[in-house]
Design a protein around this motif. Structure first.
Motif, PDB file in Angstrom:
ATOM      1  N   LYS A 176     -35.331   3.164 -12.648  1.00  0.00           N
ATOM      2  CA  LYS A 176     -36.238   4.137 -12.038  1.00  0.00           C
ATOM      3  C   LYS A 176     -35.495   5.409 -11.627  1.00  0.00           C
ATOM      4  N   THR A 177     -34.325   5.230 -11.025  1.00  0.00           N
ATOM      5  CA  THR A 177     -33.524   6.384 -10.607  1.00  0.00           C
ATOM      6  C   THR A 177     -33.104   7.232 -11.807  1.00  0.00           C
ATOM      7  N   SER A 178     -32.741   6.555 -12.896  1.00  0.00           N
ATOM      8  CA  SER A 178     -32.344   7.274 -14.113  1.00  0.00           C
ATOM      9  C   SER A 178     -33.509   8.062 -14.683  1.00  0.00           C
ATOM     10  N   ALA A 179     -34.726   7.462 -14.648  1.00  0.00           N
ATOM     11  CA  ALA A 179     -35.916   8.156 -15.159  1.00  0.00           C
ATOM     12  C   ALA A 179     -36.209   9.405 -14.335  1.00  0.00           C
ATOM     13  N   VAL A 180     -36.080   9.279 -12.997  1.00  0.00           N
ATOM     14  CA  VAL A 180     -36.309  10.436 -12.123  1.00  0.00           C
ATOM     15  C   VAL A 180     -35.279  11.521 -12.384  1.00  0.00           C
ATOM     16  N   GLN A 181     -34.015  11.123 -12.520  1.00  0.00           N
ATOM     17  CA  GLN A 181     -32.970  12.109 -12.791  1.00  0.00           C
ATOM     18  C   GLN A 181     -33.188  12.795 -14.134  1.00  0.00           C
ATOM     19  N   GLY A 182     -33.629  12.014 -15.131  1.00  0.00           N
ATOM     20  CA  GLY A 182     -33.919  12.613 -16.432  1.00  0.00           C
ATOM     21  C   GLY A 182     -35.056  13.620 -16.341  1.00  0.00           C
ATOM     22  N   GLN A 183     -36.092  13.295 -15.546  1.00  0.00           N
ATOM     23  CA  GLN A 183     -37.209  14.223 -15.364  1.00  0.00           C
ATOM     24  C   GLN A 183     -36.761  15.492 -14.653  1.00  0.00           C
ATOM     25  N   LEU A 184     -35.924  15.346 -13.626  1.00  0.00           N
ATOM     26  CA  LEU A 184     -35.437  16.517 -12.898  1.00  0.00           C
ATOM     27  C   LEU A 184     -34.585  17.415 -13.791  1.00  0.00           C
ATOM     28  N   LEU A 185     -33.700  16.800 -14.570  1.00  0.00           N
ATOM     29  CA  LEU A 185     -32.868  17.586 -15.475  1.00  0.00           C
ATOM     30  C   LEU A 185     -33.720  18.295 -16.531  1.00  0.00           C
ATOM     31  N   THR A 186     -34.776  17.616 -16.989  1.00  0.00           N
ATOM     32  CA  THR A 186     -35.686  18.228 -17.965  1.00  0.00           C
ATOM     33  C   THR A 186     -36.383  19.443 -17.372  1.00  0.00           C
ATOM     34  N   LEU A 187     -36.898  19.284 -16.137  1.00  0.00           N
ATOM     35  CA  LEU A 187     -37.575  20.400 -15.474  1.00  0.00           C
ATOM     36  C   LEU A 187     -36.610  21.565 -15.229  1.00  0.00           C
ATOM     37  N   ARG A 188     -35.396  21.248 -14.811  1.00  0.00           N
ATOM     38  CA  ARG A 188     -34.412  22.312 -14.568  1.00  0.00           C
ATOM     39  C   ARG A 188     -34.104  23.074 -15.863  1.00  0.00           C
ATOM     40  N   ALA A 189     -33.993  22.353 -16.976  1.00  0.00           N
ATOM     41  CA  ALA A 189     -33.712  23.010 -18.252  1.00  0.00           C
ATOM     42  C   ALA A 189     -34.870  23.922 -18.669  1.00  0.00           C
ATOM     43  N   ILE A 190     -36.109  23.455 -18.456  1.00  0.00           N
ATOM     44  CA  ILE A 190     -37.282  24.269 -18.814  1.00  0.00           C
ATOM     45  C   ILE A 190     -37.366  25.509 -17.936  1.00  0.00           C
ATOM     46  N   PHE A 191     -37.123  25.346 -16.642  1.00  0.00           N
ATOM     47  CA  PHE A 191     -37.210  26.497 -15.736  1.00  0.00           C
ATOM     48  C   PHE A 191     -36.078  27.490 -15.988  1.00  0.00           C
ATOM     49  N   LEU A 192     -34.929  27.001 -16.408  1.00  0.00           N
ATOM     50  CA  LEU A 192     -33.848  27.918 -16.778  1.00  0.00           C
ATOM     51  C   LEU A 192     -34.257  28.732 -18.011  1.00  0.00           C
ATOM     52  N   LEU A 193     -34.865  28.076 -18.982  1.00  0.00           N
ATOM     53  CA  LEU A 193     -35.335  28.777 -20.178  1.00  0.00           C
ATOM     54  C   LEU A 193     -36.396  29.813 -19.820  1.00  0.00           C
ATOM     55  N   ALA A 194     -37.325  29.438 -18.926  1.00  0.00           N
ATOM     56  CA  ALA A 194     -38.357  30.381 -18.484  1.00  0.00           C
ATOM     57  C   ALA A 194     -37.744  31.571 -17.758  1.00  0.00           C
ATOM     58  N   ALA A 195     -36.695  31.313 -16.945  1.00  0.00           N
ATOM     59  CA  ALA A 195     -36.022  32.406 -16.242  1.00  0.00           C
ATOM     60  C   ALA A 195     -35.379  33.372 -17.233  1.00  0.00           C
ATOM     61  N   VAL A 196     -34.843  32.851 -18.327  1.00  0.00           N
ATOM     62  CA  VAL A 196     -34.253  33.707 -19.362  1.00  0.00           C
ATOM     63  C   VAL A 196     -35.322  34.593 -20.001  1.00  0.00           C
ATOM     64  N   PHE A 197     -36.489  34.005 -20.292  1.00  0.00           N
ATOM     65  CA  PHE A 197     -37.572  34.779 -20.910  1.00  0.00           C
ATOM     66  C   PHE A 197     -38.082  35.875 -19.978  1.00  0.00           C
ATOM     67  N   THR A 198     -38.278  35.548 -18.707  1.00  0.00           N
ATOM     68  CA  THR A 198     -38.782  36.568 -17.773  1.00  0.00           C
ATOM     69  C   THR A 198     -37.735  37.648 -17.519  1.00  0.00           C
ATOM     70  N   THR A 199     -36.453  37.268 -17.527  1.00  0.00           N
ATOM     71  CA  THR A 199     -35.386  38.274 -17.404  1.00  0.00           C
ATOM     72  C   THR A 199     -35.396  39.209 -18.607  1.00  0.00           C
ATOM     73  N   ALA A 200     -35.580  38.640 -19.802  1.00  0.00           N
ATOM     74  CA  ALA A 200     -35.667  39.464 -21.014  1.00  0.00           C
ATOM     75  C   ALA A 200     -36.851  40.414 -20.936  1.00  0.00           C
ATOM     76  N   ALA A 201     -37.990  39.921 -20.428  1.00  0.00           N
ATOM     77  CA  ALA A 201     -39.166  40.783 -20.269  1.00  0.00           C
ATOM     78  C   ALA A 201     -38.881  41.911 -19.294  1.00  0.00           C
ATOM     79  N   PHE A 202     -38.175  41.606 -18.204  1.00  0.00           N
ATOM     80  CA  PHE A 202     -37.813  42.631 -17.220  1.00  0.00           C
ATOM     81  C   PHE A 202     -36.944  43.705 -17.868  1.00  0.00           C
ATOM     82  N   VAL A 203     -35.955  43.297 -18.657  1.00  0.00           N
ATOM     83  CA  VAL A 203     -35.055  44.258 -19.302  1.00  0.00           C
ATOM     84  C   VAL A 203     -35.815  45.122 -20.302  1.00  0.00           C
TER      85      VAL A 203
END
Length: 529
Positions: A480-507
């Protein structure tokens, strides 16, 4: 634009009229967003899968965008009062049908007509709200009132829906929706004049065939984008065939629009590079803003929040939207040249929101800690939506305003479908990636696995569990702990990608603003100025 006729005795009470119009608009939009935050109850009621509910939501939006170009013509054929009364009566019948029907196909058909009715009323209300405002405030204030409700309607309805599901059978939500529509019927009867001085628009001039082509193409596209990721795309024969139908019908629709004298949409608006750029910004905005749904999902699955807790947190999002919209309206009314600054500020806040989630997402965030990024998301949406819409509308001639509104709606539909498919695919891929990274460390020969298992076993033994039970439970806890950690890492990776896209839009926006300013500075001044 169509003239809206109110009763003469009400013209001295425009404030009350505006409040009534907003309520009528809310009553029309509530069925469309009725189960966005209570999906589990809908799934159990209809015996559906989560993707079936996503399709039911999007098929309603397909009904909205299919009806929108026709609606602006239909409202010129009927009197406003008669038009709205018929729409609400049909809406009540559709809600009764949703209450009685358990078949998913029939439910999807009824949801499509929910979208048709929502658009019929919402388009008319947009014009009605405009007609109560001074000319110089019509576009900014009218769009702000209208689209603020669009952004917050799902959460506002979710408050009532959550209250119902915690105290009664879920189907009572439909009784509440019907009650709202009955009140709206009374208000329509009291507010609008039954007479009309406008010459009816001939309905034979409406491109009905083009509308049928678009309905087919939009519905097929929604099916492909929602069910495709779960059926491995073209590996499934039904997805392949429906994709061909979607592409063929939409291509025929575009060819027909380019050839007709009175098309549903005027494709010549895309000759404006500024309009095309504005639409790209809108596509990015609507696609990225749906990351908030990942936050709500994280709150429910990882933090264990109830639907009521999710709705309460969502109210911070509503507060952010309202506050930022008020700021945006005041800034634009003060000086329209402030529009680029608002867009830059909005994408900057959206970038900060995604970066915050990436940096601070943990399995034990408190309610108050998570409300901060949720508020930031709403604040960014409030800063962006009205300015982007005004940017789109200002990039085309006034005579093409209806086409601009319709294409903005198309952009939202496409972006939402893309975000549904995109976020699901990203979660699937990142989850598999992190799971494969965990596997070597979770094997029975791993030191990390052994140490963690021994720790859990010792804790469980102290609580009175037998050695065999403690061993089994410790293995489950590690999984269960591994599944939660995998979900958190997945969300962090997606939000990092979204931050890159919005930064590109800002530039890109910053570059666009600088180039435009330099070009205007070096533009020759006309003689006599």
């Amino acid at each position: 634009m169509q003239t809206i006729h109110f009763k003469e005795t009400l013209y001295g009470h425009l404030g009350a009229v505006r409040l009534a119009l907003i309520f009528i608009l809310f009553a029309a939009m509530a069925p469309f967003a009725s189960f966005a935050l209570t999906q589990q109850h809908v799934i159990s009621f209809y015996g559906a899968q989560p993707e079936d509910i996503s399709f039911a939501l999007q098929i309603a939006y397909a009904g909205i965008i299919a009806t929108l170009p026709i609606q602006f013509r239909l409202v010129r054929y009927f009197t406003t009062r008669s038009y709205l009364l018929h729409a609400f009566i049909l809406g009540i019948l559709v809600n009764v049908g949703c209450l009685c029907v358990h078949d998913l196909v029939l439910f999807a058909v009824l949801r499509f007509f929910t979208g048709v009715i929502t658009c019929s009323v919402a388009g008319c209300m947009l014009m009605a709200i405009f007609s109560t405002l001074p000319d110089h405030k019509r576009m900014v204030v009218g769009m702000s009132l209208f689209f603020s409700l669009v952004l917050t309607c799902g959460l506002l309805v979710g408050i009532g829906g959550t209250w119902v599901v915690l105290r009664a059978n879920w189907v009572w939500v439909y009784n509440g929706l019907i009650g709202l529509q009955v009140i709206a019927v009374v208000l329509v009867t009291l507010i609008f004049d039954p007479r009309s001085t406008t010459r009816p628009y001939p309905l034979y001039q409406v491109d009905w065939l083009g509308s049928v082509l678009f309905i087919t193409g939009a519905s097929a596209t929604a099916f492909v984008m929602i069910y495709g990721p779960k059926r491995y795309w073209f590996a499934d024969a039904s997805i392949l065939y429906i994709s061909i139908v979607a592409a063929a019908t939409l291509l025929l629709f575009l060819l027909r629009q380019s050839a007709l004298k009175r098309p549903l949409i005027d494709l010549r608006v895309f000759r404006s590079g500024k309009f095309a750029f504005a639409i790209l910004l809108m596509l990015l905005f609507w696609g990225i803003k749906d990351s908030i749904n990942l936050m709500y999902g994280y709150a429910g699955s990882v933090l264990g929040w109830s639907p009521a807790d999710v709705v309460n947190a969502g109210m911070f999002n509503v507060a952010g939207v309202i506050l930022a919209t008020i700021i945006a309206v005041m800034v634009i009314l003060a000086q329209k040249t402030n529009l680029p600054k608002l867009l830059l500020a909005g994408f900057a806040v959206m970038t900060f929101y995604h970066a915050w989630v990436y940096a601070y997402l943990t399995p034990d965030l408190s309610f108050h800690a998570l409300c901060f990024p949720i508020f930031l998301h709403g604040f960014a949406c409030g800063l962006l939506f009205v300015p982007i819409t005004i940017f789109c509308m200002a990039s085309i001639p006034p005579k093409a305003a209806i086409t601009g509104i319709v294409i903005c709606a198309y952009a939202r539909f496409i972006a939402t479908l893309n975000s549904l498919a995109g976020f699901y695919t990203l979660q699937l891929n990142y989850s598999q990636h992190f799971k494969e990274g965990f596997l070597p460390k979770l094997s029975t020969g791993s030191d990390i696995f052994s140490q963690r298992q021994e720790l859990y076993k010792s804790l469980l033994t102290l609580k009175g569990y037998a050695a065999g039970e403690a061993s089994q439970i410790s293995t489950m806890l590690i999984a269960k702990t591994s599944a939660v950690q995998g979900q958190l890492l997945t969300l962090r990776a997606i939000f990092l990608l979204a931050a890159v896209f919005t930064t590109a839009a800002f530039v890109v926006l910053l570059t666009f603003a600088v180039v435009t300013k330099m070009r205007d500075k070096h533009k020759p001044t006309p003689a006599g100025k």
